[in-house]
Design a protein around this motif. Structure first.
Motif, PDB file in Angstrom:
ATOM      1  N   ASN A 136      84.484 -76.757  34.464  1.00  0.00           N
ATOM      2  CA  ASN A 136      84.392 -77.012  35.898  1.00  0.00           C
ATOM      3  C   ASN A 136      82.960 -77.365  36.296  1.00  0.00           C
ATOM      4  OD1 ASN A 136      82.923 -74.584  36.186  1.00  0.00           O
ATOM      5  ND2 ASN A 136      84.770 -73.401  36.594  1.00  0.00           N
ATOM      6  N   ALA A 137      82.753 -77.624  37.576  1.00  0.00           N
ATOM      7  CA  ALA A 137      81.446 -78.083  38.042  1.00  0.00           C
ATOM      8  C   ALA A 137      80.357 -77.047  37.805  1.00  0.00           C
ATOM      9  CB  ALA A 137      81.523 -78.434  39.530  1.00  0.00           C
ATOM     10  N   ALA A 138      80.683 -75.771  38.005  1.00  0.00           N
ATOM     11  CA  ALA A 138      79.687 -74.724  37.825  1.00  0.00           C
ATOM     12  C   ALA A 138      79.249 -74.635  36.363  1.00  0.00           C
ATOM     13  CB  ALA A 138      80.243 -73.382  38.297  1.00  0.00           C
ATOM     14  N   VAL A 139      80.223 -74.685  35.449  1.00  0.00           N
ATOM     15  CA  VAL A 139      79.901 -74.617  34.019  1.00  0.00           C
ATOM     16  C   VAL A 139      79.097 -75.842  33.604  1.00  0.00           C
ATOM     17  CG1 VAL A 139      80.870 -74.576  31.692  1.00  0.00           C
ATOM     18  CG2 VAL A 139      81.928 -73.214  33.504  1.00  0.00           C
ATOM     19  N   GLU A 140      79.496 -77.004  34.094  1.00  0.00           N
ATOM     20  CA  GLU A 140      78.765 -78.231  33.748  1.00  0.00           C
ATOM     21  C   GLU A 140      77.334 -78.177  34.270  1.00  0.00           C
ATOM     22  OE1 GLU A 140      79.284 -83.103  34.066  1.00  0.00           O
ATOM     23  OE2 GLU A 140      80.744 -81.753  35.010  1.00  0.00           O
ATOM     24  N   ALA A 141      77.153 -77.675  35.486  1.00  0.00           N
ATOM     25  CA  ALA A 141      75.815 -77.561  36.054  1.00  0.00           C
ATOM     26  C   ALA A 141      74.967 -76.571  35.262  1.00  0.00           C
ATOM     27  CB  ALA A 141      75.902 -77.124  37.518  1.00  0.00           C
ATOM     28  N   PHE A 142      75.592 -75.479  34.830  1.00  0.00           N
ATOM     29  CA  PHE A 142      74.876 -74.475  34.036  1.00  0.00           C
ATOM     30  C   PHE A 142      74.423 -75.074  32.699  1.00  0.00           C
ATOM     31  CE2 PHE A 142      74.790 -70.972  30.937  1.00  0.00           C
ATOM     32  CZ  PHE A 142      73.941 -70.079  31.573  1.00  0.00           C
ATOM     33  N   ALA A 143      75.330 -75.789  32.027  1.00  0.00           N
ATOM     34  CA  ALA A 143      74.990 -76.419  30.754  1.00  0.00           C
ATOM     35  C   ALA A 143      73.875 -77.441  30.927  1.00  0.00           C
ATOM     36  CB  ALA A 143      76.227 -77.065  30.141  1.00  0.00           C
ATOM     37  N   LEU A 173      75.803 -69.704  44.988  1.00  0.00           N
ATOM     38  CA  LEU A 173      77.230 -69.435  45.141  1.00  0.00           C
ATOM     39  C   LEU A 173      77.934 -69.209  43.814  1.00  0.00           C
ATOM     40  CD1 LEU A 173      78.183 -72.013  47.924  1.00  0.00           C
ATOM     41  CD2 LEU A 173      77.568 -69.601  48.175  1.00  0.00           C
ATOM     42  N   THR A 174      77.207 -69.340  42.710  1.00  0.00           N
ATOM     43  CA  THR A 174      77.811 -69.134  41.387  1.00  0.00           C
ATOM     44  C   THR A 174      77.634 -67.686  40.933  1.00  0.00           C
ATOM     45  OG1 THR A 174      75.771 -69.818  40.263  1.00  0.00           O
ATOM     46  CG2 THR A 174      77.428 -71.514  40.668  1.00  0.00           C
ATOM     47  N   LYS A 175      78.559 -67.249  40.115  1.00  0.00           N
ATOM     48  CA  LYS A 175      78.499 -65.917  39.517  1.00  0.00           C
ATOM     49  C   LYS A 175      78.594 -66.066  38.013  1.00  0.00           C
ATOM     50  CE  LYS A 175      81.026 -61.539  39.133  1.00  0.00           C
ATOM     51  NZ  LYS A 175      82.242 -60.799  39.528  1.00  0.00           N
ATOM     52  N   VAL A 176      77.714 -65.388  37.282  1.00  0.00           N
ATOM     53  CA  VAL A 176      77.691 -65.484  35.825  1.00  0.00           C
ATOM     54  C   VAL A 176      78.035 -64.123  35.223  1.00  0.00           C
ATOM     55  CG1 VAL A 176      76.345 -66.078  33.784  1.00  0.00           C
ATOM     56  CG2 VAL A 176      75.922 -67.283  35.939  1.00  0.00           C
ATOM     57  N   ASN A 177      79.110 -64.076  34.454  1.00  0.00           N
ATOM     58  CA  ASN A 177      79.482 -62.869  33.715  1.00  0.00           C
ATOM     59  C   ASN A 177      78.999 -62.995  32.277  1.00  0.00           C
ATOM     60  OD1 ASN A 177      80.909 -61.796  35.933  1.00  0.00           O
ATOM     61  ND2 ASN A 177      82.745 -62.941  35.380  1.00  0.00           N
ATOM     62  N   ILE A 178      78.393 -61.944  31.747  1.00  0.00           N
ATOM     63  CA  ILE A 178      77.847 -61.969  30.385  1.00  0.00           C
ATOM     64  C   ILE A 178      78.658 -61.037  29.495  1.00  0.00           C
ATOM     65  CG2 ILE A 178      75.818 -61.581  28.952  1.00  0.00           C
ATOM     66  CD1 ILE A 178      74.110 -61.941  31.428  1.00  0.00           C
ATOM     67  N   PHE A 179      79.037 -61.541  28.328  1.00  0.00           N
ATOM     68  CA  PHE A 179      79.729 -60.753  27.315  1.00  0.00           C
ATOM     69  C   PHE A 179      78.953 -60.926  26.008  1.00  0.00           C
ATOM     70  CE2 PHE A 179      82.626 -62.450  30.425  1.00  0.00           C
ATOM     71  CZ  PHE A 179      83.407 -61.362  30.795  1.00  0.00           C
ATOM     72  N   HIS A 180      78.683 -59.826  25.308  1.00  0.00           N
ATOM     73  CA  HIS A 180      77.887 -59.969  24.091  1.00  0.00           C
ATOM     74  C   HIS A 180      78.706 -59.626  22.852  1.00  0.00           C
ATOM     75  CE1 HIS A 180      77.255 -55.609  23.500  1.00  0.00           C
ATOM     76  NE2 HIS A 180      77.138 -55.539  24.819  1.00  0.00           N
ATOM     77  N   GLY A 181      78.319 -60.232  21.759  1.00  0.00           N
ATOM     78  CA  GLY A 181      78.985 -60.018  20.478  1.00  0.00           C
ATOM     79  C   GLY A 181      78.246 -60.792  19.401  1.00  0.00           C
ATOM     80  N   MET A 182      78.690 -60.647  18.168  1.00  0.00           N
ATOM     81  CA  MET A 182      78.094 -61.400  17.079  1.00  0.00           C
ATOM     82  C   MET A 182      78.500 -62.869  17.194  1.00  0.00           C
ATOM     83  SD  MET A 182      76.507 -58.921  15.846  1.00  0.00           S
ATOM     84  CE  MET A 182      75.755 -59.695  14.411  1.00  0.00           C
ATOM     85  N   SER A 183      77.800 -63.726  16.467  1.00  0.00           N
ATOM     86  CA  SER A 183      78.047 -65.172  16.571  1.00  0.00           C
ATOM     87  C   SER A 183      79.507 -65.533  16.308  1.00  0.00           C
ATOM     88  CB  SER A 183      77.139 -65.934  15.596  1.00  0.00           C
ATOM     89  OG  SER A 183      75.792 -65.860  16.000  1.00  0.00           O
ATOM     90  N   SER A 187      80.460 -82.363  47.341  1.00  0.00           N
ATOM     91  CA  SER A 187      80.157 -81.741  48.622  1.00  0.00           C
ATOM     92  C   SER A 187      78.910 -80.867  48.536  1.00  0.00           C
ATOM     93  CB  SER A 187      81.349 -80.894  49.095  1.00  0.00           C
ATOM     94  OG  SER A 187      81.491 -79.738  48.275  1.00  0.00           O
ATOM     95  N   MET A 188      78.252 -80.867  47.357  1.00  0.00           N
ATOM     96  CA  MET A 188      77.001 -80.133  47.120  1.00  0.00           C
ATOM     97  C   MET A 188      77.180 -78.627  47.237  1.00  0.00           C
ATOM     98  SD  MET A 188      75.089 -82.588  46.329  1.00  0.00           S
ATOM     99  CE  MET A 188      73.519 -81.750  46.230  1.00  0.00           C
ATOM    100  N   GLU A 189      78.376 -78.127  47.008  1.00  0.00           N
ATOM    101  CA  GLU A 189      78.617 -76.695  47.037  1.00  0.00           C
ATOM    102  C   GLU A 189      79.126 -76.259  45.672  1.00  0.00           C
ATOM    103  OE1 GLU A 189      81.199 -75.664  50.202  1.00  0.00           O
ATOM    104  OE2 GLU A 189      79.850 -76.351  51.781  1.00  0.00           O
ATOM    105  N   ILE A 190      78.219 -76.158  44.727  1.00  0.00           N
ATOM    106  CA  ILE A 190      78.596 -75.711  43.390  1.00  0.00           C
ATOM    107  C   ILE A 190      78.819 -74.205  43.424  1.00  0.00           C
ATOM    108  CG2 ILE A 190      77.854 -75.466  40.991  1.00  0.00           C
ATOM    109  CD1 ILE A 190      76.308 -78.046  41.292  1.00  0.00           C
ATOM    110  N   SER A 191      80.036 -73.808  43.157  1.00  0.00           N
ATOM    111  CA  SER A 191      80.364 -72.388  43.174  1.00  0.00           C
ATOM    112  C   SER A 191      81.352 -72.112  42.060  1.00  0.00           C
ATOM    113  CB  SER A 191      80.966 -72.000  44.535  1.00  0.00           C
ATOM    114  OG  SER A 191      82.170 -72.710  44.759  1.00  0.00           O
ATOM    115  N   GLY A 192      81.614 -70.845  41.834  1.00  0.00           N
ATOM    116  CA  GLY A 192      82.572 -70.464  40.812  1.00  0.00           C
ATOM    117  C   GLY A 192      81.992 -69.430  39.866  1.00  0.00           C
ATOM    118  N   THR A 193      82.804 -69.026  38.936  1.00  0.00           N
ATOM    119  CA  THR A 193      82.419 -68.011  37.957  1.00  0.00           C
ATOM    120  C   THR A 193      82.250 -68.641  36.589  1.00  0.00           C
ATOM    121  OG1 THR A 193      83.598 -66.287  39.188  1.00  0.00           O
ATOM    122  CG2 THR A 193      83.091 -65.833  36.872  1.00  0.00           C
ATOM    123  N   ILE A 194      81.188 -68.262  35.901  1.00  0.00           N
ATOM    124  CA  ILE A 194      80.913 -68.766  34.564  1.00  0.00           C
ATOM    125  C   ILE A 194      80.909 -67.574  33.614  1.00  0.00           C
ATOM    126  CG2 ILE A 194      79.316 -70.067  33.119  1.00  0.00           C
ATOM    127  CD1 ILE A 194      78.050 -71.091  35.771  1.00  0.00           C
TER     128      ILE A 194
END
Length: 297
Positions: free
Chosen positions: A277-284, A119-129, A86-93
């Protein structure tokens, strides 16, 4: 049996604790207990056994878990595909990332991606590898960025960027007037680098071992190493060239002529066992097609 029961079962199997599972599901603990008991009654088997305050899957529970995970993943994939069509990529990554990418690479990636997918939201968490890889493996993060970590067979590593290994010295160090050098040139000098229990430290340790160069393995990041070098005119350090070094005004950065540019690789990490999900796949896909920074040839 209904869909809610399957989601409740999956969450309890993952957390192995009724109170924690109920909290994350936003239901009461008695409601969760009743739902699982009803499911067990319908199946005619015990799915969990108690071990102190925790619960563990029984043999029947483990077999049922595999089926539930497969079914729910397929259902969620279908929902995601319909939304994508539906061309509406949304969600949280949720993205786990090593700190050295937070100053330049990752902000650029996210800015470019969200400009095309508002429509996507990206949350960032940092740490060592190690923390990032573990977070991806456990489903805490959808995508990770860090070094390759051993003993994580379910993880897939896609190289996306290199970080040049360099030597840093205080401006008062005897090598400060050099622009470049070979690793063997460091044999006469006190040298330090990353701890050899983290991935990048293991890489540097092997390089030094091959060339017979001695060093201490003491630091987790460029800030720690840069800080000690900035106040120690007699010490050199091997680190990755990252934005963290820019905060020190009295350091000289020397190029290593005998270290390949792809020695320090940073990977995009995802898990084979986690639903994407679609948002994560699109981001990758965006990272691979638009943001990779690898040496040519």
């Amino acid at each position: 049996m209904n869909l809610s029961q399957l989601y409740y079962f999956r969450k309890l199997a993952e957390l192995q604790h009724y109170t924690k599972a109920a909290k994350e599901l936003y239901i009461s603990q008695p409601a969760l207990s009743d739902s699982i008991a009803s499911l067990e009654q319908e199946l005619g088997v015990a799915l969990f056994r108690r071990e102190g305050r925790n619960v563990k899957l029984t043999a029947y529970g483990r077999e049922f878990y595999d089926c539930v995970i497969s079914s729910l993943n397929e259902l969620e994939r279908g929902i995601s595909l319909i939304k994508q069509q539906s061309m509406e990529i949304s969600g949280t990554i949720n993205v786990g990332c090593i700190p050295t990418l937070l100053g330049d690479f990752l902000p650029t990636v996210i800015s470019n991606f969200t400009a095309r997918n508002p429509l996507t939201k990206v949350n960032i968490f940092h740490g060592m590898s190690l923390e990032v890889a573990r977070g991806v493996s456990e489903g805490k993060y959808d995508i990770g960025f860090g070094s390759m970590v051993e003993d994580e067979p379910n993880l897939v590593y896609v190289p996306v960027i290199t970080q040049e290994l360099v030597v840093i010295v205080n401006n008062a160090h005897p090598l400060a007037d050099r622009r470049e050098l070979a690793l063997s040139d460091l044999k006469e000098y006190a040298l330090t680098t990353y701890r050899d229990t983290i991935p990048i430290g293991k890489v540097v340790r092997q390089l030094l071992k091959e060339r017979g160069v001695e060093a201490t393995f003491s630091y987790d990041d460029e800030i720690s190493a840069g800080g000690i070098i900035s106040i120690t005119p007699t010490l050199a350090a091997i680190v990755a060239r990252t934005p963290f070094l820019k905060q020190f005004s009295n350091l000289s950065v020397l190029k290593l002529t005998d270290v390949p540019p792809d020695t320090r690789l940073i990977y995009m990490i995802y898990s084979r066992k986690n639903f994407i999900n679609a948002a994560v796949e699109a981001f990758a896909d965006h990272v691979v097609t638009q943001e990779m920074r690898l040496p040519k040839g």
